[in-house]
Enzyme design. Structure first.
Site, PDB file in Angstrom:
ATOM      1  N   SER A   1       0.834  -1.209   0.000  1.00 41.17           N
ATOM      2  CA  SER A   1       0.000   0.000   0.000  1.00 41.17           C
ATOM      3  C   SER A   1       0.865   1.254   0.000  1.00 41.17           C
ATOM      4  CB  SER A   1      -0.927   0.009   1.219  1.00 41.17           C
ATOM      5  OG  SER A   1      -0.214  -0.260   2.417  1.00 41.17           O
TER       6      SER A   1
ATOM      7  N   ASP B   1       5.065  -7.238   2.574  1.00 36.96           N
ATOM      8  CA  ASP B   1       4.341  -7.740   1.408  1.00 36.96           C
ATOM      9  C   ASP B   1       5.305  -8.149   0.302  1.00 36.96           C
ATOM     10  OD1 ASP B   1       1.614  -7.738   1.939  1.00 36.96           O
ATOM     11  OD2 ASP B   1       1.383  -5.614   1.450  1.00 36.96           O
TER      12      ASP B   1
ATOM     13  N   GLU C   1      -0.894 -12.617  -1.239  1.00 43.61           N
ATOM     14  CA  GLU C   1      -2.339 -12.508  -1.402  1.00 43.61           C
ATOM     15  C   GLU C   1      -2.903 -13.658  -2.222  1.00 43.61           C
ATOM     16  OE1 GLU C   1      -2.419  -7.582  -1.545  1.00 43.61           O
ATOM     17  OE2 GLU C   1      -3.320  -8.765  -3.164  1.00 43.61           O
TER      18      GLU C   1
ATOM     19  N   GLU D   1      -9.568  -9.268   4.532  1.00 44.51           N
ATOM     20  CA  GLU D   1      -9.895  -7.888   4.170  1.00 44.51           C
ATOM     21  C   GLU D   1     -11.262  -7.796   3.497  1.00 44.51           C
ATOM     22  OE1 GLU D   1      -8.094  -4.015   1.754  1.00 44.51           O
ATOM     23  OE2 GLU D   1      -6.866  -5.817   2.011  1.00 44.51           O
TER      24      GLU D   1
END
Length: 278
Positions: free
Chosen positions: A44, A82, A114, A181
């Protein structure tokens, strides 16, 4: 510093886990001073720090650079980094090269990936190599184009069952925790009950094992809009703009710098500078 074992105990004892993103030395230092349990160096950063429209342009080098800064600021906090877009949707060999670089060069304690599907084998592969992995299901920002935008996932029974299955597969593959999420709170609660590893929610309600928010969203720093699931605990943005505006005004009007902000020379040295000393 808390470890995987500590986080498992926290889940067993019902103690909520706190996670916060950080992208540089000062944000990491403040997070550690506030006693956050876990720091996420999220991709992010592409949006809130680097100004991209999505997380897609973020590179392995970006993640290494920012994680190194975070490690310097939070030496006693567990740090998850990440793996950025397409750094683990390649061959297992290339995935390992990218993962090794991030861990060895940045000092991250765990990596986050992810999705499910082929990613399950990646979790297994990295875990067997000794790299702790945090899984991430529900709304996965790296796949937002495929998902059709930033939407709540698992709202119908069929997709919810699929998320439950994927969550179990992530745990079986060796994930040490799972980020959920933008999923309905009922689904998040059900997944949390069926897993032995901690679940960390962001837009997943209260019945998870912990919460994560983006640093800039939490303190309202450089953001104009925030998602529904964000609670802004303070607003430093207004104070920063006010302070900078006052600086600009005082420079323009000659109010800054004052004498107390300046340095001086001894009078005789000043005379010598201007040729007044024999």
């Amino acid at each position: 510093m808390k470890t995987k074992t500590d986080f498992l105990k926290m889940k067993e004892q019902g103690e909520p886990i706190t996670m916060l993103t950080a992208y540089d030395y000062p944000s990491a230092k403040l997070a550690e001073e506030a006693k956050v349990d876990m720091i996420l160096v999220g991709d992010s950063l592409g949006m809130v720090v680097l100004g991209y429209d999505s997380t897609v342009p973020v590179t392995v080098e970006d993640m290494i650079h920012h994680t190194k800064a975070v490690r310097r600021g939070a030496k006693e906090t567990f740090i998850v980094t990440d793996m950025p877009f397409m750094s683990y949707h390649v061959s297992l060999q290339d995935t390992m090269i990218n993962a090794r670089r991030i861990v060895q060069e940045s000092g991250a304690h765990a990596l986050k990936v992810e999705g499910a599907g082929e990613v399950i084998s990646t979790i297994h592969y990295l875990t067997n190599a000794g790299i702790p992995v945090v899984a991430h299901l529900g709304l996965t920002p790296q796949s937002v184009g495929v998902l059709g935008g930033y939407k709540v996932q698992g709202k119908d029974a069929e997709s919810a069952k699929k998320l439950i299955e994927d969550a179990k597969k992530c745990e079986e593959a060796g994930a040490i925790a799972l980020v959920l999420e933008c999923v309905p709170m009922q689904l998040a609660e059900l997944i949390s009950e069926q897993l032995t590893i901690p679940t960390i929610g962001i837009g997943a309600g209260q019945k998870v094992d912990g919460q994560v928010l983006v640093y800039h969203d939490l303190i309202s720093y450089g953001v104009n809009r925030v998602p529904k699931f964000v609670k802004q605990y303070t607003s430093v943005q207004e104070e920063i703009v006010r302070g900078i505006s006052q600086y600009v005004t005082e420079v323009k009007t000659g109010q800054f710098p004052e004498e107390k902000h300046s340095f001086t020379m001894k009078e005789e040295e000043c005379l010598a500078l201007y040729g007044g000393k024999q």
